[in-house]
Design a protein around this motif. Structure first.
Motif, PDB file in Angstrom:
ATOM      1  N   LEU A   1       0.659  -1.394   0.153  1.00 12.88           N
ATOM      2  CA  LEU A   1       0.029  -0.209  -0.469  1.00 12.88           C
ATOM      3  C   LEU A   1       0.804   1.014   0.018  1.00 12.88           C
ATOM      4  O   LEU A   1       0.736   2.612  -0.166  1.00 12.88           O
ATOM      5  N   ILE A   2       2.011   1.359   0.436  1.00  6.94           N
ATOM      6  CA  ILE A   2       2.916   2.429   0.523  1.00  6.94           C
ATOM      7  C   ILE A   2       3.451   2.569  -0.638  1.00  6.94           C
ATOM      8  O   ILE A   2       3.395   3.311  -0.561  1.00  6.94           O
TER       9      ILE A   2
ATOM     10  N   THR B   1       3.868   6.076  -5.007  1.00  6.09           N
ATOM     11  CA  THR B   1       3.840   5.614  -7.129  1.00  6.09           C
ATOM     12  C   THR B   1       3.238   6.719  -7.950  1.00  6.09           C
ATOM     13  O   THR B   1       3.180   7.736  -8.663  1.00  6.09           O
ATOM     14  N   LEU B   2       2.172   6.650  -6.907  1.00  4.94           N
ATOM     15  CA  LEU B   2       0.522   7.417  -7.309  1.00  4.94           C
ATOM     16  C   LEU B   2       1.539   8.381  -7.416  1.00  4.94           C
ATOM     17  O   LEU B   2       1.072   9.720  -7.557  1.00  4.94           O
TER      18      LEU B   2
ATOM     19  N   ALA C   1      10.079   5.029  -0.657  1.00  2.00           N
ATOM     20  CA  ALA C   1       8.966   4.101  -0.805  1.00  2.00           C
ATOM     21  C   ALA C   1       8.984   2.469   0.218  1.00  2.00           C
ATOM     22  O   ALA C   1       8.558   2.397   1.706  1.00  2.00           O
ATOM     23  N   VAL C   2      10.731   1.470   0.356  1.00  2.00           N
ATOM     24  CA  VAL C   2      11.059   0.847   1.170  1.00  2.00           C
ATOM     25  C   VAL C   2      10.853   1.675   2.630  1.00  2.00           C
ATOM     26  O   VAL C   2      11.282   0.887   3.611  1.00  2.00           O
TER      27      VAL C   2
ATOM     28  N   GLY D   1       5.400   0.292 -11.971  1.00  2.00           N
ATOM     29  CA  GLY D   1       4.483   1.429 -12.180  1.00  2.00           C
ATOM     30  C   GLY D   1       3.111   1.721 -10.893  1.00  2.00           C
ATOM     31  O   GLY D   1       2.373   1.750 -12.024  1.00  2.00           O
ATOM     32  N   THR D   2       2.991   0.353 -10.550  1.00  2.00           N
ATOM     33  CA  THR D   2       1.223  -0.148 -10.351  1.00  2.00           C
ATOM     34  C   THR D   2       0.742   1.541  -9.309  1.00  2.00           C
ATOM     35  O   THR D   2       1.340   2.075  -8.223  1.00  2.00           O
ATOM     36  N   THR D   3      -0.454   1.241  -9.506  1.00  2.00           N
ATOM     37  CA  THR D   3      -0.968   2.470  -8.778  1.00  2.00           C
ATOM     38  C   THR D   3      -2.131   2.606  -8.133  1.00  2.00           C
ATOM     39  O   THR D   3      -2.988   2.802  -7.626  1.00  2.00           O
ATOM     40  N   ASP D   4      -2.856   1.247  -8.063  1.00  2.00           N
ATOM     41  CA  ASP D   4      -4.347   0.437  -8.184  1.00  2.00           C
ATOM     42  C   ASP D   4      -4.298  -0.092  -7.154  1.00  2.00           C
ATOM     43  O   ASP D   4      -3.186  -1.012  -6.859  1.00  2.00           O
TER      44      ASP D   4
END
Length: 361
Positions: free
Chosen positions: A75-76, A81-82, A94-95, A123-126
């Motif tokens: 989630l983070i 990424t968003l 993020a890490v 590149g996941t934003t969902d």
């Protein structure tokens, strides 16, 4: 350092990791109905499998760290990424944030860092990616770990709040739980073993040290041979007098050929004389050990009536180190020593073992 794990345990881990990942992949494919957009396994689960099946007692490998650590980190990673897109800075942030969140939520799990990194690299934003596949995969793997580890003799989940077994209730290590907590706070690093397991390991190591230092000493080398014994029909008054005069806590009870048939202790006198209450105990004890003036009596009159018949004995040729668990685990304070003909030839007390240990040291 060379790992002290035998071949059987290694194969248990190898087979468990393979089965766990295979079942997780099957469950994932069934839930996704073969959708090509949902991966049937995510890479961080390979590292999670190493922990779940290889280190089932580790605080980092418990079900909540596996499921919570991977899911929260994903989630983070998605949120980062968003906000900033898939850049090297995003991956690093993020890490770092994932590690901070896992610390805060008490679900620190090394593969969680990989979960955060994975979604940035993809590149996941969902946000649904954190649920399917990350949460579902992690949950399936943890469930497989619970079934497999317990089926193969490893307690999982490994409860960290319950004290792990120590060598005995009566054998206390030279350190306390508070001492261990103080040292761990000073160490101030994450350990891949729970404090409870660490305490048990240290206590067992201490006991093993005792065995090593006692070496090849035999019971005959340290036993007391100045024996004071009684027979089955001896009066309670005579037995009590011997206990008091010789300042000992136990008397072996022998037959005519000096074979051990029981043991009588101070505790036996106290129990049968009902000395649990302090008031009037002198009078109760005197009345108990004084022989009855009539042929019939409602109380015990001889040693054989109050002695303990189940007596742990040891051979004179037995290694002294083998008696350490008997004193430590069973609460024995004295063990009669017999020869090849099962006749009493000596007695060993806790004091004798301590003295031998001091001499060997």
């Amino acid at each position: 350092m060379r790992m002290r794990v035998n071949a059987r345990e290694r194969w248990r881990v190898v087979v468990g990791a393979g089965i766990g990942l295979f079942l997780t992949a099957l469950a994932s494919m069934a839930l996704s109905h073969g959708s090509p957009t949902i991966p049937w396994l995510i890479a961080p689960l390979g590292a999670s499998a190493v922990l779940v099946f290889g280190l089932p007692a580790s605080p980092l490998a418990q079900p909540w760290p596996v499921v919570g650590g991977n899911s929260v980190s994903a989630l983070i990673g998605i949120a980062c990424t968003l906000a900033w897109g898939p850049t090297p800075m995003t991956a690093a942030v993020a890490v770092a944030l994932a590690i901070a969140a896992m610390f805060a939520l008490r679900c620190l799990h090394p593969p969680g860092g990989a979960s955060a990194l994975l979604v940035v690299l993809l590149g996941t934003t969902d946000p649904r990616f954190a649920l399917v596949p990350v949460f579902t995969h992690s949950f399936a793997l943890a469930l497989a770990g619970i079934v497999y580890n317990n089926a193969t003799g490893k307690r999982y989940p490994h409860r960290q709040g319950v004290a792990a077994p120590v060598p005995s209730a009566s054998h206390q290590p030279v350190f306390t739980e508070a001492d261990l907590d103080t040292v761990l706070k000073r160490y101030n690093q994450v350990l891949d073993v729970s404090p409870d397991d660490l305490q048990a390991l240290l206590a067992q190591t201490e006991l093993e040290s005792y065995r090593r230092r006692l070496g090849e000493l035999r019971c005959r080398d340290v036993m007391s041979t100045d024996l004071v014994t009684v027979e089955f029909g001896d009066s309670l008054q005579d037995a009590w007098k011997l206990l008091r005069e010789r300042r000992i806590k136990a008397l072996p009870v022998v037959d005519k050929v000096r074979r051990v048939v029981g043991v009588v202790t101070l505790a036996d006198f106290m129990r049968h004389a009902d000395l649990d209450f302090h008031h009037g105990w002198v009078e109760r004890l005197r009345s108990f050990i004084t022989p009855s003036p009539t042929p019939y009596s409602t109380k015990p009159e001889t040693v054989g009536q109050i002695m303990v018949r189940q007596v742990r004995v040891a051979s004179a040729d037995r290694r002294l180190s083998e008696l350490v668990p008997l004193f430590a685990d069973t609460g024995h304070h004295h063990i009669p020593i017999i020869d090849d003909d099962k006749r009493l030839v000596g007695i060993i007390t806790q004091s004798d073992v301590v003295a031998a240990l001091c001499r060997s040291h």
